[in-house]
Design an enzyme around this catalytic site. Sequence first.
Site, PDB file in Angstrom:
ATOM      1  N   VAL A  42      53.564  38.700  37.346  1.00 54.95           N
ATOM      2  CA  VAL A  42      53.035  37.175  36.967  1.00 54.95           C
ATOM      3  C   VAL A  42      52.127  37.095  37.919  1.00 54.95           C
ATOM      4  O   VAL A  42      51.136  37.899  39.035  1.00 54.95           O
ATOM      5  CB  VAL A  42      53.664  36.563  38.305  1.00 54.95           C
ATOM      6  CG1 VAL A  42      54.005  35.223  37.883  1.00 54.95           C
ATOM      7  CG2 VAL A  42      55.840  37.316  38.360  1.00 54.95           C
ATOM      8  N   CYS A  43      51.267  36.491  36.798  1.00 54.35           N
ATOM      9  CA  CYS A  43      49.777  36.085  36.638  1.00 54.35           C
ATOM     10  C   CYS A  43      49.197  34.852  36.886  1.00 54.35           C
ATOM     11  O   CYS A  43      50.357  34.518  36.335  1.00 54.35           O
ATOM     12  CB  CYS A  43      48.640  37.394  36.267  1.00 54.35           C
ATOM     13  SG  CYS A  43      49.603  36.944  34.212  1.00 54.35           S
ATOM     14  N   ALA A  44      48.035  34.032  36.449  1.00 56.49           N
ATOM     15  CA  ALA A  44      47.589  33.276  36.482  1.00 56.49           C
ATOM     16  C   ALA A  44      47.977  33.126  34.669  1.00 56.49           C
ATOM     17  O   ALA A  44      48.411  31.691  34.458  1.00 56.49           O
ATOM     18  CB  ALA A  44      46.131  33.349  37.112  1.00 56.49           C
TER      19      ALA A  44
END
Length: 111
Positions: free
Chosen positions: A11-13
């Site tokens: 999960v990232c931006a």
Amino acid sequence: MSEKKIKVILVCAAGMSSSLLEEKIRRAAETAGRDMELKAVDATTMSMWDFEKDTMDVILIAPQVRFKKRGIIKQSEPFGVIVQDIDTIAYGMMDGDKIFNQVIEAIEDNN
């Protein structure tokens, strides 16, 4: 007896740096002879995830979206998913081997 496929969500931006990291983690898994399904998703996609339909073993949270961790844990906990922060230095260095080892250790500690 073969080991089961490890399913991991990163999960990232926005997915910019995580796509490079995703490839490095995938290479580390191949080198170790482990079957790993790895997807990088943004935090908004993760918040709408259907855990019943698309199960996974581990969720790795990038440093820039750690503020989302509590919500992700609440959402995934009933499904037995391991949720961990990615080590900030490993993330910054794009150290796929270290992050792959983090996944393996988390799974072994959970069994």
